[in-house]
Design an enzyme around this catalytic site. Structure first.
Site, PDB file in Angstrom:
ATOM      1  N   HIS A   1       0.824  -1.112   0.035  1.00  7.94           N
ATOM      2  CA  HIS A   1       0.081  -0.024   0.134  1.00  7.94           C
ATOM      3  C   HIS A   1       0.913   1.142   0.123  1.00  7.94           C
ATOM      4  O   HIS A   1       2.100   1.169   0.318  1.00  7.94           O
ATOM      5  CB  HIS A   1      -0.891   0.061   1.218  1.00  7.94           C
TER       6      HIS A   1
ATOM      7  N   HIS B   1       5.684   6.378  -0.824  1.00 12.15           N
ATOM      8  CA  HIS B   1       6.546   5.109  -1.126  1.00 12.15           C
ATOM      9  C   HIS B   1       5.807   3.935  -0.977  1.00 12.15           C
ATOM     10  O   HIS B   1       4.625   3.966   0.041  1.00 12.15           O
ATOM     11  CB  HIS B   1       7.724   5.019  -0.389  1.00 12.15           C
TER      12      HIS B   1
HETATM   13  P1  2AM Z   1       6.463   2.234   6.020  1.00 14.82           P
HETATM   14  O1  2AM Z   1       5.837   1.352   5.137  1.00 14.82           O
HETATM   15  O2  2AM Z   1       7.507   3.267   5.450  1.00 14.82           O
HETATM   16  O3  2AM Z   1       7.248   1.413   7.413  1.00 14.82           O
HETATM   17  C1  2AM Z   1       1.483   1.002   8.577  1.00 14.82           C
HETATM   18  O4  2AM Z   1       2.576   0.734   9.409  1.00 14.82           O
HETATM   19  C2  2AM Z   1       1.876   2.242   7.735  1.00 14.82           C
HETATM   20  O5  2AM Z   1       2.034   3.306   8.123  1.00 14.82           O
HETATM   21  C3  2AM Z   1       3.405   1.561   6.917  1.00 14.82           C
HETATM   22  O6  2AM Z   1       3.187   2.016   5.489  1.00 14.82           O
HETATM   23  C4  2AM Z   1       4.323   2.600   7.533  1.00 14.82           C
HETATM   24  O7  2AM Z   1       5.215   3.055   6.622  1.00 14.82           O
HETATM   25  C5  2AM Z   1       3.435   3.527   8.112  1.00 14.82           C
HETATM   26  N1  2AM Z   1       4.055   4.058   9.382  1.00 14.82           N
HETATM   27  C6  2AM Z   1       4.241   3.169  10.617  1.00 14.82           C
HETATM   28  N2  2AM Z   1       4.867   3.880  11.466  1.00 14.82           N
HETATM   29  C7  2AM Z   1       5.006   4.855  11.155  1.00 14.82           C
HETATM   30  C8  2AM Z   1       5.476   6.118  11.945  1.00 14.82           C
HETATM   31  N3  2AM Z   1       5.977   6.184  13.023  1.00 14.82           N
HETATM   32  N4  2AM Z   1       5.562   7.420  11.108  1.00 14.82           N
HETATM   33  C9  2AM Z   1       5.027   7.340   9.756  1.00 14.82           C
HETATM   34  N5  2AM Z   1       4.498   6.226   9.072  1.00 14.82           N
HETATM   35  C10 2AM Z   1       4.350   5.187   9.853  1.00 14.82           C
END
Ligand code: 2AM
Length: 176
Positions: free
Chosen positions: A43, A125
């Site tokens: 996603h 991303h």
């Molecule tokens: P990532 O794919 O770059 O890890 C569910 O966890 C989604 O939220 C993921 O796409 C993750 O991004 C994002 N996510 C999780 N923790 C986060 C944080 N502390 N700050 C921003 N995005 C976060």
């Protein structure tokens, strides 16, 4: 303490794009690259809300429902690795204005409602691998997956039996 859920707004990928990404990943990276994200979990996050209460979820859902903007076309044509967060990702080389607008709106609504938002600018991303143990050679981005985005959704991150699953809670259509 009131019960909380770990929530985020994101874009789902069309099933055929999901399959093409999985195929590309399988042919391009060695097995020890890191922990591959499951196909159904791929996603693009718009705004991460963290662990929030039902009241806050309701407030943010109402605000999301008031967003009025047209859909947009998204082209995924870039790839990279972030060594700080240990992920390999793919994403758009040039993010369309509609994507930036939507993410910024959701992020500012979240921030105004007390959900911490990273001060870093939005870097759209799709995470392909997590926990990458070392720098990997990123193959040339010899792909361009383009699709129309006319919906976004609220997801819950559910960790159960050692696995993370993203469950859709609510969905909105992008239209003026
Ligand atoms: P990532 O794919 O770059 O890890 C569910 O966890 C989604 O939220 C993921 O796409 C993750 O991004 C994002 N996510 C999780 N923790 C986060 C944080 N502390 N700050 C921003 N995005 C976060």
């Amino acid at each position: 303490m009131a019960e909380t859920r770990r929530l985020f707004f994101a874009l789902e990928l069309p099933k055929e794009v999901q399959q093409q990404i999985i195929h590309w990943r399988a042919t391009q990276f060695p097995e020890d690259t890191g922990r591959p994200v499951a196909a159904e979990n791929l996603h693009l996050t718009l705004a991460f809300l963290g662990d929030i209460s039902a009241d806050k979820q309701k407030a943010l859902s109402q605000l999301a429902g008031r967003i009025r903007q047209k859909g947009f076309t998204l082209a995924i044509d870039d790839a990279g690795q972030w060594l700080r967060s240990n992920v390999v990702w793919i994403g758009p080389r040039h993010a369309p204005l509609g994507l930036i607008q939507l993410a910024n709106m959701l992020r500012s609504q979240a921030a105004r409602n007390g959900c911490y938002q990273s001060p870093q600018p939005f870097h759209p991303h799709i995470t392909l691998y997590r926990n990458t143990p070392r720098a990997v050679t990123i193959p040339p981005p010899n792909f361009r997956w383009q699709f129309k985005v006319d919906e976004f959704a609220l997801y819950e991150s559910v960790f159960r039996q050692g696995r993370t699953r993203y469950q859709e809670l609510q969905r909105w259509t992008l239209s003026n």
